[in-house]
Design a protein around this motif. Structure first.
Motif, PDB file in Angstrom:
ATOM      1  N   ARG A 120       0.807  -1.222   0.000  1.00  0.00           N
ATOM      2  CA  ARG A 120       0.000   0.000   0.000  1.00  0.00           C
ATOM      3  C   ARG A 120       0.842   1.275   0.000  1.00  0.00           C
ATOM      4  O   ARG A 120       0.291   2.367  -0.006  1.00  0.00           O
ATOM      5  N   ALA A 121       2.138   1.118  -0.002  1.00  0.00           N
ATOM      6  CA  ALA A 121       3.033   2.283  -0.101  1.00  0.00           C
ATOM      7  C   ALA A 121       4.167   1.952  -1.070  1.00  0.00           C
ATOM      8  O   ALA A 121       5.341   1.942  -0.688  1.00  0.00           O
ATOM      9  N   PRO A 122       3.837   1.694  -2.332  1.00  0.00           N
ATOM     10  CA  PRO A 122       4.861   1.223  -3.279  1.00  0.00           C
ATOM     11  C   PRO A 122       5.985   2.225  -3.507  1.00  0.00           C
ATOM     12  O   PRO A 122       7.151   1.841  -3.595  1.00  0.00           O
ATOM     13  N   GLY A 123       5.641   3.505  -3.615  1.00  0.00           N
ATOM     14  CA  GLY A 123       6.667   4.509  -3.868  1.00  0.00           C
ATOM     15  C   GLY A 123       7.702   4.567  -2.771  1.00  0.00           C
ATOM     16  O   GLY A 123       8.908   4.691  -3.021  1.00  0.00           O
ATOM     17  N   THR A 124       7.246   4.466  -1.531  1.00  0.00           N
ATOM     18  CA  THR A 124       8.148   4.516  -0.381  1.00  0.00           C
ATOM     19  C   THR A 124       9.173   3.399  -0.442  1.00  0.00           C
ATOM     20  O   THR A 124      10.380   3.627  -0.245  1.00  0.00           O
ATOM     21  N   TYR A 125       8.731   2.188  -0.740  1.00  0.00           N
ATOM     22  CA  TYR A 125       9.636   1.047  -0.678  1.00  0.00           C
ATOM     23  C   TYR A 125      10.448   0.864  -1.950  1.00  0.00           C
ATOM     24  O   TYR A 125      11.542   0.279  -1.905  1.00  0.00           O
ATOM     25  N   VAL A 126       9.970   1.388  -3.068  1.00  0.00           N
ATOM     26  CA  VAL A 126      10.822   1.444  -4.264  1.00  0.00           C
ATOM     27  C   VAL A 126      11.979   2.405  -4.004  1.00  0.00           C
ATOM     28  O   VAL A 126      13.137   2.123  -4.327  1.00  0.00           O
ATOM     29  N   TRP A 127      11.660   3.555  -3.403  1.00  0.00           N
ATOM     30  CA  TRP A 127      12.691   4.539  -3.066  1.00  0.00           C
ATOM     31  C   TRP A 127      13.696   3.952  -2.089  1.00  0.00           C
ATOM     32  O   TRP A 127      14.911   4.122  -2.244  1.00  0.00           O
ATOM     33  N   LEU A 128      13.211   3.246  -1.082  1.00  0.00           N
ATOM     34  CA  LEU A 128      14.105   2.607  -0.120  1.00  0.00           C
ATOM     35  C   LEU A 128      15.005   1.574  -0.800  1.00  0.00           C
ATOM     36  O   LEU A 128      16.182   1.432  -0.447  1.00  0.00           O
ATOM     37  N   THR A 129      14.459   0.857  -1.764  1.00  0.00           N
ATOM     38  CA  THR A 129      15.253  -0.128  -2.500  1.00  0.00           C
ATOM     39  C   THR A 129      16.370   0.547  -3.279  1.00  0.00           C
ATOM     40  O   THR A 129      17.513   0.077  -3.298  1.00  0.00           O
ATOM     41  N   VAL A 130      16.040   1.660  -3.935  1.00  0.00           N
ATOM     42  CA  VAL A 130      17.061   2.424  -4.660  1.00  0.00           C
ATOM     43  C   VAL A 130      18.150   2.896  -3.694  1.00  0.00           C
ATOM     44  O   VAL A 130      19.349   2.803  -3.982  1.00  0.00           O
ATOM     45  N   GLN A 171       3.194   6.025   5.815  1.00  0.00           N
ATOM     46  CA  GLN A 171       1.906   6.515   6.322  1.00  0.00           C
ATOM     47  C   GLN A 171       1.348   7.620   5.432  1.00  0.00           C
ATOM     48  O   GLN A 171       0.150   7.651   5.128  1.00  0.00           O
ATOM     49  N   ALA A 172       2.220   8.526   5.013  1.00  0.00           N
ATOM     50  CA  ALA A 172       1.765   9.628   4.165  1.00  0.00           C
ATOM     51  C   ALA A 172       1.319   9.124   2.799  1.00  0.00           C
ATOM     52  O   ALA A 172       0.304   9.586   2.248  1.00  0.00           O
ATOM     53  N   GLU A 173       2.045   8.176   2.237  1.00  0.00           N
ATOM     54  CA  GLU A 173       1.666   7.649   0.921  1.00  0.00           C
ATOM     55  C   GLU A 173       0.353   6.879   0.981  1.00  0.00           C
ATOM     56  O   GLU A 173      -0.497   7.001   0.088  1.00  0.00           O
ATOM     57  N   ARG A 174       0.158   6.094   2.025  1.00  0.00           N
ATOM     58  CA  ARG A 174      -1.107   5.367   2.184  1.00  0.00           C
ATOM     59  C   ARG A 174      -2.268   6.330   2.368  1.00  0.00           C
ATOM     60  O   ARG A 174      -3.381   6.068   1.904  1.00  0.00           O
ATOM     61  N   TRP A 175      -2.005   7.425   3.027  1.00  0.00           N
ATOM     62  CA  TRP A 175      -3.048   8.413   3.307  1.00  0.00           C
ATOM     63  C   TRP A 175      -3.367   9.272   2.085  1.00  0.00           C
ATOM     64  O   TRP A 175      -4.531   9.437   1.712  1.00  0.00           O
ATOM     65  N   LEU A 176      -2.352   9.795   1.437  1.00  0.00           N
ATOM     66  CA  LEU A 176      -2.541  10.734   0.331  1.00  0.00           C
ATOM     67  C   LEU A 176      -2.634  10.065  -1.031  1.00  0.00           C
ATOM     68  O   LEU A 176      -3.174  10.651  -1.971  1.00  0.00           O
ATOM     69  N   GLY A 177      -2.116   8.848  -1.140  1.00  0.00           N
ATOM     70  CA  GLY A 177      -1.947   8.255  -2.457  1.00  0.00           C
ATOM     71  C   GLY A 177      -0.558   8.595  -2.969  1.00  0.00           C
ATOM     72  O   GLY A 177       0.051   9.592  -2.567  1.00  0.00           O
ATOM     73  N   THR A 178      -0.047   7.781  -3.863  1.00  0.00           N
ATOM     74  CA  THR A 178       1.337   7.941  -4.307  1.00  0.00           C
ATOM     75  C   THR A 178       1.590   9.286  -4.978  1.00  0.00           C
ATOM     76  O   THR A 178       2.614   9.933  -4.727  1.00  0.00           O
ATOM     77  N   ALA A 179       0.678   9.735  -5.823  1.00  0.00           N
ATOM     78  CA  ALA A 179       0.903  10.976  -6.580  1.00  0.00           C
ATOM     79  C   ALA A 179       1.019  12.188  -5.658  1.00  0.00           C
ATOM     80  O   ALA A 179       1.949  12.999  -5.791  1.00  0.00           O
ATOM     81  N   ARG A 180       0.093  12.325  -4.702  1.00  0.00           N
ATOM     82  CA  ARG A 180       0.132  13.501  -3.820  1.00  0.00           C
ATOM     83  C   ARG A 180       1.266  13.409  -2.807  1.00  0.00           C
ATOM     84  O   ARG A 180       1.867  14.416  -2.444  1.00  0.00           O
ATOM     85  N   TRP A 181       1.556  12.201  -2.356  1.00  0.00           N
ATOM     86  CA  TRP A 181       2.721  12.016  -1.471  1.00  0.00           C
ATOM     87  C   TRP A 181       3.992  12.437  -2.195  1.00  0.00           C
ATOM     88  O   TRP A 181       4.828  13.163  -1.644  1.00  0.00           O
ATOM     89  N   LEU A 182       4.124  12.018  -3.452  1.00  0.00           N
ATOM     90  CA  LEU A 182       5.304  12.370  -4.232  1.00  0.00           C
ATOM     91  C   LEU A 182       5.369  13.876  -4.473  1.00  0.00           C
ATOM     92  O   LEU A 182       6.464  14.459  -4.493  1.00  0.00           O
ATOM     93  N   ALA A 183       4.208  14.506  -4.623  1.00  0.00           N
ATOM     94  CA  ALA A 183       4.174  15.962  -4.816  1.00  0.00           C
ATOM     95  C   ALA A 183       4.703  16.678  -3.577  1.00  0.00           C
ATOM     96  O   ALA A 183       5.444  17.665  -3.690  1.00  0.00           O
ATOM     97  N   VAL A 184       4.336  16.197  -2.400  1.00  0.00           N
ATOM     98  CA  VAL A 184       4.849  16.793  -1.159  1.00  0.00           C
ATOM     99  C   VAL A 184       6.364  16.608  -1.081  1.00  0.00           C
ATOM    100  O   VAL A 184       7.106  17.545  -0.758  1.00  0.00           O
ATOM    101  N   CYS A 185       6.829  15.395  -1.381  1.00  0.00           N
ATOM    102  CA  CYS A 185       8.272  15.118  -1.350  1.00  0.00           C
ATOM    103  C   CYS A 185       9.024  16.031  -2.303  1.00  0.00           C
ATOM    104  O   CYS A 185      10.060  16.614  -1.945  1.00  0.00           O
ATOM    105  N   ALA A 186       8.514  16.145  -3.531  1.00  0.00           N
ATOM    106  CA  ALA A 186       9.193  16.956  -4.539  1.00  0.00           C
ATOM    107  C   ALA A 186       9.204  18.424  -4.151  1.00  0.00           C
ATOM    108  O   ALA A 186      10.224  19.113  -4.293  1.00  0.00           O
TER     109      ALA A 186
END
Length: 213
Positions: free
Chosen positions: A16-26, A89-104
């Motif tokens: 449920r937080a794919p972006g977070t764990y892809v980033w961690l893998t990188v 937690q943020a990615e699960r809450w906001l969705g990947t796109a909006r979580w990524l927007a906050v990060c960026a």
């Protein structure tokens, strides 16, 4: 049976937080790569991927992306905890796109503001000119922005307590240290607080999950 349940829950949390764990893998791959470099080569290698004034002047997009893929401390495990507690937690809450927007937003804007302040200091003789090549890589600005935006997920009155703690955590180093990275972290937190418009629309996946539960 309990082990299988635990594995399933961990797998579901990660899914449920794919972006977070892809980033961690990188970050894991790049951290392993750093451990195989000599100290001299590592410093030069990271400097070319650093969001310092020199690199931002010539390759802004490349270094803004590349700098978020490396951890200069070489310690990956602490980020597993931090990413799981805050980013996931943020990615699960906001969705990947909006979580990524906050990060960026936090990563890019805080970098530009802090490096702009550093450039101002150089031009006014407050900082040596060699600071244009300062080593500046890492994921802490994005993390600070996400830590701050999570304030809107916490119900009142605990929201105000959490927000106050976040401000103190990032303001104290700025007051005592006064480095450009301290400014960057504090700015990132303010940007996270300013991302309220992004959190007003509920994540459909979260809503569906809550209904199913």
């Amino acid at each position: 049976m309990r082990i299988n349940r635990g594995v399933h829950r961990v797998g579901e949390y990660v899914r449920r937080a794919p972006g977070t764990y892809v980033w961690l893998t990188v970050l894991f791959v790049t951290t392993v790569a750093l451990h195989h470099m000599s100290p001299a080569f590592e410093e030069q290698f990271l400097r070319q991927r650093s969001t310092n004034i020199h690199e931002l002047s010539s390759n802004p997009v490349r270094v803004l992306v590349a700098s978020a893929m490396w951890i200069d401390s070489g310690h990956w495990l602490p980020y597993v905890v931090l990413y799981s507690v805050f980013h996931a937690q943020a990615e699960r809450w906001l969705g990947t796109a909006r979580w990524l927007a906050v990060c960026a937003a936090a990563h890019v804007l805080a970098t530009l503001i802090s490096e702009g302040a550093l450039l101002w200091g150089i031009r006014h003789g407050m900082v040596p000119e060699s600071a244009v090549n300062t080593l500046d890589v890492g994921v802490s600005y994005a993390l600070a922005g996400v830590v701050a935006v999570l304030v809107y997920r916490i119900p009142r009155p605990w929201r105000y307590v959490y927000g106050f703690v976040v401000l103190v955590v990032y303001a104290v180093p700025l007051v005592t240290g006064r480095t450009f990275t301290d400014l960057g972290h504090f700015t990132s937190a303010l940007i996270g607080f300013g991302c309220y418009p992004l959190v007003r629309v509920r994540n459909p996946k979260e809503t569906a999950g809550a209904s199913a539960g």
